[in-house]
Design a protein around this motif. Sequence first.
Motif, PDB file in Angstrom:
ATOM      1  N   GLY A  62      -0.670   4.291  15.088  1.00  0.00           N
ATOM      2  CA  GLY A  62       0.192   3.817  16.156  1.00  0.00           C
ATOM      3  C   GLY A  62       1.416   3.066  15.666  1.00  0.00           C
ATOM      4  N   GLN A  63       1.720   3.144  14.351  1.00  0.00           N
ATOM      5  CA  GLN A  63       2.875   2.464  13.776  1.00  0.00           C
ATOM      6  C   GLN A  63       3.752   3.484  13.038  1.00  0.00           C
ATOM      7  OE1 GLN A  63       1.575  -0.854  11.342  1.00  0.00           O
ATOM      8  NE2 GLN A  63      -0.259  -1.111  12.601  1.00  0.00           N
ATOM      9  N   VAL A  64       4.979   3.089  12.771  1.00  0.00           N
ATOM     10  CA  VAL A  64       5.882   3.979  12.022  1.00  0.00           C
ATOM     11  C   VAL A  64       5.284   4.295  10.655  1.00  0.00           C
ATOM     12  CG1 VAL A  64       8.198   4.207  11.059  1.00  0.00           C
ATOM     13  CG2 VAL A  64       7.869   3.060  13.242  1.00  0.00           C
ATOM     14  N   GLU A  65       4.570   3.304  10.075  1.00  0.00           N
ATOM     15  CA  GLU A  65       3.995   3.511   8.749  1.00  0.00           C
ATOM     16  C   GLU A  65       3.000   4.678   8.730  1.00  0.00           C
ATOM     17  OE1 GLU A  65       5.709  -0.519   8.806  1.00  0.00           O
ATOM     18  OE2 GLU A  65       4.446   0.642  10.191  1.00  0.00           O
ATOM     19  N   GLU A  66       2.388   5.009   9.853  1.00  0.00           N
ATOM     20  CA  GLU A  66       1.485   6.162   9.913  1.00  0.00           C
ATOM     21  C   GLU A  66       2.248   7.442   9.584  1.00  0.00           C
ATOM     22  OE1 GLU A  66      -1.555   8.408  13.070  1.00  0.00           O
ATOM     23  OE2 GLU A  66      -0.169   6.858  13.764  1.00  0.00           O
ATOM     24  N   ALA A  92      -1.137  20.885   3.895  1.00  0.00           N
ATOM     25  CA  ALA A  92       0.198  20.327   4.111  1.00  0.00           C
ATOM     26  C   ALA A  92       0.640  20.549   5.555  1.00  0.00           C
ATOM     27  CB  ALA A  92       1.191  20.935   3.141  1.00  0.00           C
ATOM     28  N   VAL A  93       0.390  21.794   6.066  1.00  0.00           N
ATOM     29  CA  VAL A  93       0.755  22.091   7.455  1.00  0.00           C
ATOM     30  C   VAL A  93      -0.047  21.215   8.417  1.00  0.00           C
ATOM     31  CG1 VAL A  93       0.679  23.864   9.253  1.00  0.00           C
ATOM     32  CG2 VAL A  93       1.464  24.451   6.950  1.00  0.00           C
ATOM     33  N   ALA A  94      -1.330  20.989   8.121  1.00  0.00           N
ATOM     34  CA  ALA A  94      -2.165  20.148   8.983  1.00  0.00           C
ATOM     35  C   ALA A  94      -1.630  18.719   9.003  1.00  0.00           C
ATOM     36  CB  ALA A  94      -3.618  20.164   8.480  1.00  0.00           C
ATOM     37  N   ALA A  95      -1.204  18.233   7.848  1.00  0.00           N
ATOM     38  CA  ALA A  95      -0.639  16.887   7.800  1.00  0.00           C
ATOM     39  C   ALA A  95       0.649  16.818   8.609  1.00  0.00           C
ATOM     40  CB  ALA A  95      -0.390  16.483   6.345  1.00  0.00           C
ATOM     41  N   LEU A  96       1.472  17.891   8.518  1.00  0.00           N
ATOM     42  CA  LEU A  96       2.724  17.905   9.279  1.00  0.00           C
ATOM     43  C   LEU A  96       2.454  17.948  10.781  1.00  0.00           C
ATOM     44  CD1 LEU A  96       5.799  18.008   9.183  1.00  0.00           C
ATOM     45  CD2 LEU A  96       5.652  20.510   8.992  1.00  0.00           C
ATOM     46  N   ASP A  97       1.469  18.767  11.204  1.00  0.00           N
ATOM     47  CA  ASP A  97       1.129  18.828  12.638  1.00  0.00           C
ATOM     48  C   ASP A  97       0.614  17.479  13.131  1.00  0.00           C
ATOM     49  OD1 ASP A  97       1.868  21.448  12.723  1.00  0.00           O
ATOM     50  OD2 ASP A  97      -0.178  22.243  12.474  1.00  0.00           O
ATOM     51  N   ARG A  98      -0.188  16.863  12.331  1.00  0.00           N
ATOM     52  CA  ARG A  98      -0.709  15.548  12.717  1.00  0.00           C
ATOM     53  C   ARG A  98       0.422  14.537  12.825  1.00  0.00           C
ATOM     54  NH1 ARG A  98      -5.545  12.266   9.499  1.00  0.00           N
ATOM     55  NH2 ARG A  98      -5.587  10.462  10.912  1.00  0.00           N
ATOM     56  N   MET A  99       1.405  14.663  11.946  1.00  0.00           N
ATOM     57  CA  MET A  99       2.559  13.759  12.000  1.00  0.00           C
ATOM     58  C   MET A  99       3.337  13.959  13.293  1.00  0.00           C
ATOM     59  SD  MET A  99       6.013  13.801   9.764  1.00  0.00           S
ATOM     60  CE  MET A  99       5.180  13.922   8.206  1.00  0.00           C
ATOM     61  N   LYS A 100       3.504  15.233  13.684  1.00  0.00           N
ATOM     62  CA  LYS A 100       4.268  15.508  14.908  1.00  0.00           C
ATOM     63  C   LYS A 100       3.564  14.926  16.144  1.00  0.00           C
ATOM     64  CE  LYS A 100       6.504  19.704  13.148  1.00  0.00           C
ATOM     65  NZ  LYS A 100       6.653  21.166  13.289  1.00  0.00           N
ATOM     66  N   GLU A 101       2.239  15.036  16.175  1.00  0.00           N
ATOM     67  CA  GLU A 101       1.489  14.469  17.287  1.00  0.00           C
ATOM     68  C   GLU A 101       1.618  12.951  17.312  1.00  0.00           C
ATOM     69  OE1 GLU A 101      -0.037  15.993  19.783  1.00  0.00           O
ATOM     70  OE2 GLU A 101       0.694  17.897  18.974  1.00  0.00           O
ATOM     71  N   ALA A 102       1.535  12.353  16.142  1.00  0.00           N
ATOM     72  CA  ALA A 102       1.666  10.899  16.056  1.00  0.00           C
ATOM     73  C   ALA A 102       3.054  10.456  16.476  1.00  0.00           C
ATOM     74  CB  ALA A 102       1.360  10.434  14.639  1.00  0.00           C
ATOM     75  N   PHE A 103       4.069  11.252  16.092  1.00  0.00           N
ATOM     76  CA  PHE A 103       5.453  10.912  16.449  1.00  0.00           C
ATOM     77  C   PHE A 103       5.645  10.927  17.965  1.00  0.00           C
ATOM     78  CE2 PHE A 103       9.719  12.528  17.496  1.00  0.00           C
ATOM     79  CZ  PHE A 103      10.486  11.473  17.030  1.00  0.00           C
ATOM     80  N   LYS A 104       5.063  11.949  18.622  1.00  0.00           N
ATOM     81  CA  LYS A 104       5.205  12.036  20.077  1.00  0.00           C
ATOM     82  C   LYS A 104       4.523  10.858  20.776  1.00  0.00           C
ATOM     83  CE  LYS A 104       5.416  17.101  20.200  1.00  0.00           C
ATOM     84  NZ  LYS A 104       4.712  18.335  20.651  1.00  0.00           N
ATOM     85  N   ALA A 105       3.454  10.354  20.177  1.00  0.00           N
ATOM     86  CA  ALA A 105       2.698   9.264  20.824  1.00  0.00           C
ATOM     87  C   ALA A 105       3.347   7.901  20.631  1.00  0.00           C
ATOM     88  CB  ALA A 105       1.263   9.238  20.278  1.00  0.00           C
ATOM     89  N   LEU A 106       4.265   7.799  19.697  1.00  0.00           N
ATOM     90  CA  LEU A 106       4.870   6.487  19.423  1.00  0.00           C
ATOM     91  C   LEU A 106       5.920   6.144  20.480  1.00  0.00           C
ATOM     92  CD1 LEU A 106       5.445   6.381  15.545  1.00  0.00           C
ATOM     93  CD2 LEU A 106       3.836   5.032  16.886  1.00  0.00           C
ATOM     94  N   ILE A 131       4.965   7.623   7.719  1.00  0.00           N
ATOM     95  CA  ILE A 131       5.309   7.587   6.295  1.00  0.00           C
ATOM     96  C   ILE A 131       4.126   8.040   5.446  1.00  0.00           C
ATOM     97  CG2 ILE A 131       6.024   6.093   4.410  1.00  0.00           C
ATOM     98  CD1 ILE A 131       7.477   4.357   6.455  1.00  0.00           C
ATOM     99  N   VAL A 132       2.918   7.558   5.777  1.00  0.00           N
ATOM    100  CA  VAL A 132       1.724   7.954   5.026  1.00  0.00           C
ATOM    101  C   VAL A 132       1.493   9.456   5.131  1.00  0.00           C
ATOM    102  CG1 VAL A 132      -0.777   7.689   4.854  1.00  0.00           C
ATOM    103  CG2 VAL A 132       0.653   5.689   5.273  1.00  0.00           C
ATOM    104  N   ALA A 187       0.827  -1.207   0.000  1.00  0.00           N
ATOM    105  CA  ALA A 187       0.000   0.000   0.000  1.00  0.00           C
ATOM    106  C   ALA A 187       0.863   1.260   0.000  1.00  0.00           C
ATOM    107  CB  ALA A 187      -0.929  -0.015   1.210  1.00  0.00           C
ATOM    108  N   LEU A 188       1.965   1.244   0.753  1.00  0.00           N
ATOM    109  CA  LEU A 188       2.879   2.388   0.752  1.00  0.00           C
ATOM    110  C   LEU A 188       3.503   2.590  -0.626  1.00  0.00           C
ATOM    111  CD1 LEU A 188       4.704   1.852   4.188  1.00  0.00           C
ATOM    112  CD2 LEU A 188       2.998   3.601   3.642  1.00  0.00           C
ATOM    113  N   ARG A 189       3.848   1.493  -1.296  1.00  0.00           N
ATOM    114  CA  ARG A 189       4.445   1.606  -2.632  1.00  0.00           C
ATOM    115  C   ARG A 189       3.431   2.101  -3.656  1.00  0.00           C
ATOM    116  NH1 ARG A 189      10.017   1.491  -2.111  1.00  0.00           N
ATOM    117  NH2 ARG A 189      10.531   0.004  -0.475  1.00  0.00           N
ATOM    118  N   VAL A 190       2.155   1.804  -3.413  1.00  0.00           N
ATOM    119  CA  VAL A 190       1.118   2.345  -4.292  1.00  0.00           C
ATOM    120  C   VAL A 190       1.107   3.874  -4.189  1.00  0.00           C
ATOM    121  CG1 VAL A 190      -1.386   2.546  -4.593  1.00  0.00           C
ATOM    122  CG2 VAL A 190      -0.326   0.301  -4.307  1.00  0.00           C
ATOM    123  N   LEU A 191       1.191   4.400  -2.964  1.00  0.00           N
ATOM    124  CA  LEU A 191       1.255   5.847  -2.795  1.00  0.00           C
ATOM    125  C   LEU A 191       2.480   6.427  -3.489  1.00  0.00           C
ATOM    126  CD1 LEU A 191       0.261   6.269   0.997  1.00  0.00           C
ATOM    127  CD2 LEU A 191      -1.218   6.308  -1.013  1.00  0.00           C
TER     128      LEU A 191
END
Length: 780
Positions: free
Chosen positions: A708-712, A732-746, A714-715, A679-683
């Motif tokens: 809850g995974q590293v793949e989140e 784009a900024v919203a996606a980046l902010d969401r990524m930062k929150e996900a990173f902190k939770a991992l 990457i997506v 699925a990641l390679r499809v993207l």
Amino acid sequence: MATDSARLPARPGRRYARTLWQWPTFLAGTAVFAAAWADAIPVPPPDPFAAARDDLAAFRSLAESRNPDPAALRDRAKGFDAGHAPEQALAHFVLGTGHVRLAELATDPAAGKEAWALARQNLEKVTPDQLPDDDRPRLAYRLAKARAGCGFPPATPAADLAAVVAQLSTVPAGEAPGEGNRLVAELCLRLNPPDAARAKALFTLYLTDAGLSTPAASLARARLALGTLLQDGGDPDGARKWLSQVGPDAPADVLAPAKGRLARLLMAENAWDLAAAEWEYVRASAAVPTPEKLTATYYLGVCKLMARRPDAAAGLFGEAARADGPEGFAAVVKLTDLTLRGPDAAAHRAAVTRLVSAVATLPPGKEVGNALVPAQEVRAAFEQAVQVLRADGAFDAAVQAADAYGTVAAVGRAPDVRAELLAAWAADLQARGGDFKGKAKEAADAFEALARDQAAAPAAHAALTRRAAGLFRLADDATSAAAALGRLAARTDVPPDATGAVWADYGEALVATGKPEEAVAALNRAMASSGPVGTAVRYKLARRFADSKNPGLVALGSDLLTQVAQSTAVDPADQEVQERALVDLGQDALRQGRFAEAQTWFGKQLGSYANGPEAALGKFLLGVTLLQQTAKTAGGAEAADANKRREEALKLFDEVAAGVDAKGKAATERDGWLRTQSALRVLQAYQQMGKPDEVVFRGSKLLEKTRGQVEELIVLSMMYHAHKQSDRPELAVAALDRMKEAFKALPDDAFKGGTGEYSRAYWDTVWVNPPAAGGTPPAP
């Protein structure tokens, strides 16, 4: 007077005739009295023993009556003093007779024995010549009864027993046999040889002729004895007739065996419910002691088991396991079997612990089985225990069972089981990421010991040594592996069909010990041996050489992989190995950037094994290879067929996802990984094709599956670039902010020690806390 009017009228002339006779009588009596008064006529003195004789006669009459009152007879005997009787011999004879009758009428076994002993004591004080002729045969008969009633020691000569049988066989005229027939019947069974036919006849006669005064206990004992004779003599119908008549009035020492025999007869006829009713009767009787009740509980459990009520049987066997003797041990074995069939892992462990304890209590050298549970059934229980505990993952308990199994197993079987179990334990620990090397070493030592025991059997010795060497390598003890295989390779009696494999294993072990030159020499010996070096062995060596980091061995490993991959005559059992070799060659080429070569190997793999176990991986890697070949050149141009390759890659990735979805719950962790990576390679492909909306659409769906995974991360990074590509900076900024929150939770363990995008450092330094502000993070 009124009475006179009723008299007949007197005849004429004979008015006083009817009273004349009284006068002479009166005068004679008067004369006698006068003479006696004057001592003219002697009068005999009174008999001082008359009362004693009358008492003795009354006592004898009571004792010899057909149905005497036991209480009255007991009172007579208790107060009778034969030693001071005027006729002592006759008194002892009568008193002995009284005790014979009391013994025959006794309902309590202890009272009966006491009465027989008193009867014998009194009758032995009399000799035949002291009695009238009529009483002499009675004395012999009654004394023989008393002796038989008292019982004879086990060592009594058969001739003595036969003499008593002869005495009891002659019943004096007018004598009631009483217990005589029963006593003779019992003695007949002690003769040498036993006279079973006569015993059966006498027991039957005793039971059919018994009077109302015959104690129920005596009848019950006779029924049990007769039923036993008939059952042992092959007459189950006759046995059932008499045994079924033993009722609740039977003594406890009769009730349990009688009901038990009847129940066994019914069990032999597969009448399990009827037999169960008899065993229940024994269990419910308050008179039956606990040991007999536990025996009945065991057999009741067998009836329930045969009637297909295993739950009821298990409960009964659990209760019967407390019994001493064969029933208790058999109950433990059968309860173990029933418990191991169930799903409760904790119950499995408890059952096996109980079985191990039961075997440990057996005397040394004693055969482990018995009449109720043969040795083979005990061994089967242990073998089942090892398998079930192994499946439960309870390897510690399984090893304990295997050790106990060593005391009951057939010769040579237990060490084999233990070694296999240790090897499985090591493999389980390895699969779960545990410390497996210690168990692998223990298993290797066990197999090496087995190999030494089989030194005289070349084929078995070679197989066990190779197994030990493999486990030594698993334990990172390459030195021990090489030493064991070196000793094996030096033998001249290794079977020809195993020679090549032995040298190949030895070469692999030498590689692991850092001796590449010797390893190559061993491999050459393997190739030159008369025994074939199979595809699987070649593949294993190839991988070992390829992973050795030694340039010469790496090249040799590649050559071996190529040999396996290009082989045209592959045994069906080795097809999976060839498929793996094709994948390995493709992966090696892909890692080194030889994409066209990698495409060739993956294409051959899928062409030969479209449905093989590595097909999904091959499709994924072939898709990756195709994408890698669409990269732009240094001048910014891309190949003319780039999008065609991407379309082919997308098709392959979709096939991987569809294949995993089709497996449903049967999908493995590896399947899930392949689906996510596809699925990641499809993207990635859509991003390269300039389709950002497709990236966002598919990425949004993939986020739910990768939360809850590293793949989140990457997506989200791909969606960030897609929004930038579509000129939607706020998204784009919203996606980046969401990524930062996900990173902190991992958590840290979510990255699993990976590199690149699978490391925490990458996301921290490139996306979350970059060293310089501004700029666009690189596309994944």
